[in-house]
Design an enzyme around this catalytic site. Structure first.
Site, short mmCIF file in Angstrom:
data_model
loop_
_atom_site.label_atom_id
_atom_site.label_comp_id
_atom_site.label_asym_id
_atom_site.label_seq_id
_atom_site.Cartn_x
_atom_site.Cartn_y
_atom_site.Cartn_z
N GLU A 292 2.37 -1.71 -7.97
CA GLU A 292 2.52 -2.28 -9.32
C GLU A 292 3.61 -1.58 -10.14
O GLU A 292 4.20 -2.28 -10.99
CB GLU A 292 1.17 -2.23 -10.07
CG GLU A 292 0.13 -3.19 -9.56
CD GLU A 292 -0.39 -2.82 -8.16
OE1 GLU A 292 -0.66 -3.73 -7.37
OE2 GLU A 292 -0.49 -1.61 -7.87
N ASP B 18 -8.39 -5.72 -4.62
CA ASP B 18 -9.74 -5.17 -4.53
C ASP B 18 -10.77 -6.06 -5.23
O ASP B 18 -11.34 -5.71 -6.27
CB ASP B 18 -9.77 -3.76 -5.15
CG ASP B 18 -8.82 -2.81 -4.44
OD1 ASP B 18 -8.36 -3.14 -3.34
OD2 ASP B 18 -8.53 -1.73 -5.00
N ASP C 119 1.07 -1.89 -0.56
CA ASP C 119 -0.04 -1.62 -1.46
C ASP C 119 0.43 -0.68 -2.57
O ASP C 119 1.50 -0.06 -2.47
CB ASP C 119 -1.18 -0.98 -0.67
CG ASP C 119 -2.54 -1.13 -1.36
OD1 ASP C 119 -2.60 -1.77 -2.43
OD2 ASP C 119 -3.53 -0.62 -0.82
#
Length: 738
Positions: A400, A476, A397
């Site tokens: 990025e 999300d 997670d």
């Protein structure tokens, strides 16, 4: 611009065309993919390619043409004009795409030298439909507009209009009557792709071609074009960038997660709830709240005093534990991960050579540079701690990467320095491959630490080739009917980019879904490769029994149907591994020439055999379904429908419409675990078939592949196993079209 052509030189697989101010290398690879590189750009080094560039097809040679040169190969003809336009045509001469002469401008200065920006405009057929560009919330067919190529955490729940998201790829799958092709610009820099729809019969009876403009802020202008049917394109694409990782069999089961389990007692309570209701559960996922102060590779010993014992206890009930892993390491001398990373010089640095500081869940944090092979080895070794705690898989997670202390974007400063495999560069080039290289580090570490097991890893961010290391999920997604529709778009779009294992947060990540929305989401996701409920810490629970007895009953039926289809799903996993074909496919997969199917984004094929039509609208109890050609059976009523065409099917709360292709042989599991071949009666005069792939469920042994053919003989359905006298399995015939 390139300027006028001055000549051409033959090279293996094609040749080099020399222009006044540029050069273009055209190279046809064995297998039919075409590489084009401007200004000396070569296929390597590349983060996308797996195992290096394939050999050239030496049969393809460059030769003069009436307006320049051409390279003819078995599957495609490339025409290069004297002014730098490049056309790709089918062997029959039909135009697939025309790339106009590129343009470079305003070099960007970096420590490694000038990086010119560039733009390339292209034309496609007037009827062309475009898919891909990574994980996009709108689609799966991409409409007119501009799409950014910069992996981004949207900073909250996203809906169909949110763009970009966590996974962007400069990859387009273009489908048209003349034929399909894939184009991939192998460039990791920030960029934008602007699409324009074509129009047939525009103006005075002439077609207006579809249009595309690819604009990059730096990096090489190089790209690949792959022609063929969608199945052949995905096979060639994943041969080039890596076949999808094969998950262990348990990872195709239902999985439950929540940010906010809080304690080991809560984990036990949830697991017991599934057992008490006899609901199949394959895995439970622990989010950042199980860490000690959100520090990666730690455990909060007060709330989880004996995590290995908890994992062993759950494993005894057939449930695995999966751990979240974030890349950010708390800036904290004395912390073992921090100190070992400092000693290894593992962290991204600024122009002065100091580690770049950001802010993530544990507070001030440093970021490993996964573009350095040494750092990947160091990071991969840290997963030993996760295995010691009893975890069977990991999910990446915030990769990025995300920093809450924004440097313009909520990521690292663009001036941050990266190794980039020894070449050196900054975050403008490294950003989009940060998640990909983290996935590589985790995958290789898990393989080294547990060589007899297949790693289970999925990642929120990634880039072209990420399928080599595992899958992904929606991130999300917002709780609402638009978020439900986005979930389907993401899974379909990612599959067409070569990433077949994905799925959404069932019920949406934020907010509390209504019982109806939760159930419809659950029913749809039960047919996705990755089937997981998940929610934010303040978004309520996602256990099926939380939504009332009617939802529990219907959700339980969906879970049991998935368990029944497990042999088929596992066969699709092996099919993806061998051919790159996604489990979840658009309804036009076998009929790309059907324009009405190309526009259909509200249903999907699960393999070749099943068509699933999820309910995407509130209050709907029936829905229209567009069928591909052939005969299709309602799997509940057995009623037959002839495609192509549109039918209206009942969609009560208890189920969503699922149809089976006539002739399909679908392996299913009985309650005792044995496999039965569910055979849907072939249409008169036609044969059907199916495949069953089995193995131990984990490990690296060669699987057993069995192929079956179905036909009607003397009024009865007959099933034959290839190269065997006996079928070897119980056969259940359904449907009665003959």
């Amino acid at each position: 611009m390139p300027g006028p052509a001055e000549g051409a030189d033959p090279l293996p697989g094609g040749g080099l065309v020399r222009f006044a101010r540029s050069t273009l290398r055209v190279r046809v690879a064995a297998g039919g993919a075409v590489f084009c590189g401007w200004d000396g750009a070569e296929p390597e080094p590349s983060y996308a390619l797996d195992g290096g560039c394939p050999d050239a097809d030496t049969r393809a040679v460059i030769e003069p043409d009436k307006d320049g040169w051409r390279v003819v190969s078995e599957r495609i003809t490339v025409l290069v004009s004297r002014h730098g336009a490049v056309e790709f045509r089918t062997p029959g001469g039909l135009l697939l795409r025309r790339d106009l002469p590129p343009r470079w401008w305003d070099p960007v200065n970096t420590a490694e030298g000038a990086q010119p920006r560039w733009v390339q405009r292209s034309e496609t057929a007037a009827d062309a439909a475009v898919f891909g560009l990574g994980g996009r919330a709108s689609g799966p067919r991409l409409g007119e507009g501009t799409y950014r190529l910069w992996n981004t955490d949207p900073g909250g729940a996203f809906e169909p209009q949110t763009d970009p998201l966590y996974i962007t790829m400069p990859l387009q799958l273009v489908v048209a009557d003349a034929g399909s092709h894939l184009v991939f610009h192998d460039n990791t820099w920030d960029g934008r792709v602007t699409l324009r729809d074509g129009e047939e019969g525009a103006g005075s009876g002439h077609d207006r071609p579809g249009g595309c403009e690819t604009r990059m802020d730096g990096g090489p202008l190089r790209y690949w074009v792959i022609p063929g049917t969608p199945a052949r394109i995905l096979a060639s694409w994943t041969a080039l960038t890596g076949r999808p990782a094969l998950p262990p069999r348990w990872a195709l089961g239902y999985q439950h997660s929540r940010w906010g389990f809080g304690t080991a007692a809560e984990v036990r309570r949830v697991a017991a709830g599934y057992r008490e209701r006899e609901l199949p559960l394959s895995a439970l996922h622990l989010d950042i709240d199980h860490y000690d102060g959100h520090r990666v590779f730690t455990v909060d010993r007060e709330r989880f005093p004996d995590l290995p014992a908890l994992a062993e206890e759950l494993r005894g009930h057939g449930v695995r534990l999966v751990s979240i892993v974030d890349p950010a390491v708390k800036l904290e001398p004395g912390n073992a991960v921090h100190d070992s990373g400092v000693a290894a010089e593992a962290f991204v640095r600024d122009a002065q050579g100091d580690p770049v500081r950001g802010v993530v869940w544990p507070g001030d944090a440093l970021f490993p540079d996964f573009t350095d092979p040494r750092v990947r080895t160091w990071w991969g070794g840290l997963y030993a701690e996760r295995l010691t705690q009893g975890f069977a898989g990991v999910w990446h997670d915030m990769n990025e990467p995300v920093s809450f202390a924004a440097f313009g974007d909520t990521t690292l400063p663009r001036s941050a320095r990266h190794a980039l495999e020894g070449r050196g560069g900054d975050h403008r080039e490294a950003h989009n491959v940060y998640g990909l290289t983290m996935a590589r580090a985790g995958h290789e570490g898990l393989r080294e630490l547990r060589p007899d097991s297949r790693p289970f890893l999925f990642s929120r961010s990634g880039w072209a080739g990420m399928q080599r290391y595992g899958g992904t999920w929606s991130g999300d997604v917002s709780t609402g009917w638009p978020g439900l529709r986005s979930s389907l778009s993401l899974v379909l779009g990612l599959g067409l980019c070569g990433v077949p294992y994905s799925g959404p947060d069932v019920g949406g990540f934020t907010g509390s879904p209504s019982p109806e929305l939760y159930l419809r989401w659950f029913q749809m996701a039960a047919y996705f490769p990755f089937f997981r409920t998940h929610s934010a810490i303040d978004a309520g629970h996602r256990e099926p029994w939380r939504f009332g007895p009617k939802v529990l009953e219907a959700a339980g039926a969906a879970m049991r149907e998935r368990e029944r289809l497990m042999p088929y799903l596992y066969t699709l996993a092996h099919t993806a591994r061998r051919s790159g074909a996604p489990y979840v496919r658009p309804v036009w997969w076998g009929d790309p020439e059907d324009r009405k199917l190309r526009a259909c984004g509200d249903a999907f094929l699960l393999g070749d055999a099943l068509l699933v039509a999820p309910v995407l609208e509130q209050g709907a109890t029936e829905r229209a379904v567009r069928l591909p050609r052939g005969l299709w059976y309602d799997t509940v009523t057995g009623e037959a429908y002839q495609g192509p065409g549109q039918v209206l099917l009942p969609a009560p709360q208890e189920r969503v419409p699922v149809l089976a292709r006539a002739g399909a042989v679908v392996p299913v599991a009985e309650e005792d675990g044995t496999v039965t071949l569910e055979v849907w009666a072939p249409a008169p005069g036609r044969d059907g078939g199916g495949t069953l792939v089995t193995d131990a469920g984990d490990g690296w042994a060669e699987p057993r592949v069995e192929r079956f053919t179905s036909r009607v003989s003397d009024g009865e359905v007959v099933v034959v196993r290839e190269e065997h006298d006996e079928v070897g399995y119980r056969v259940r015939v359904r449907g009665a079209a003959f």
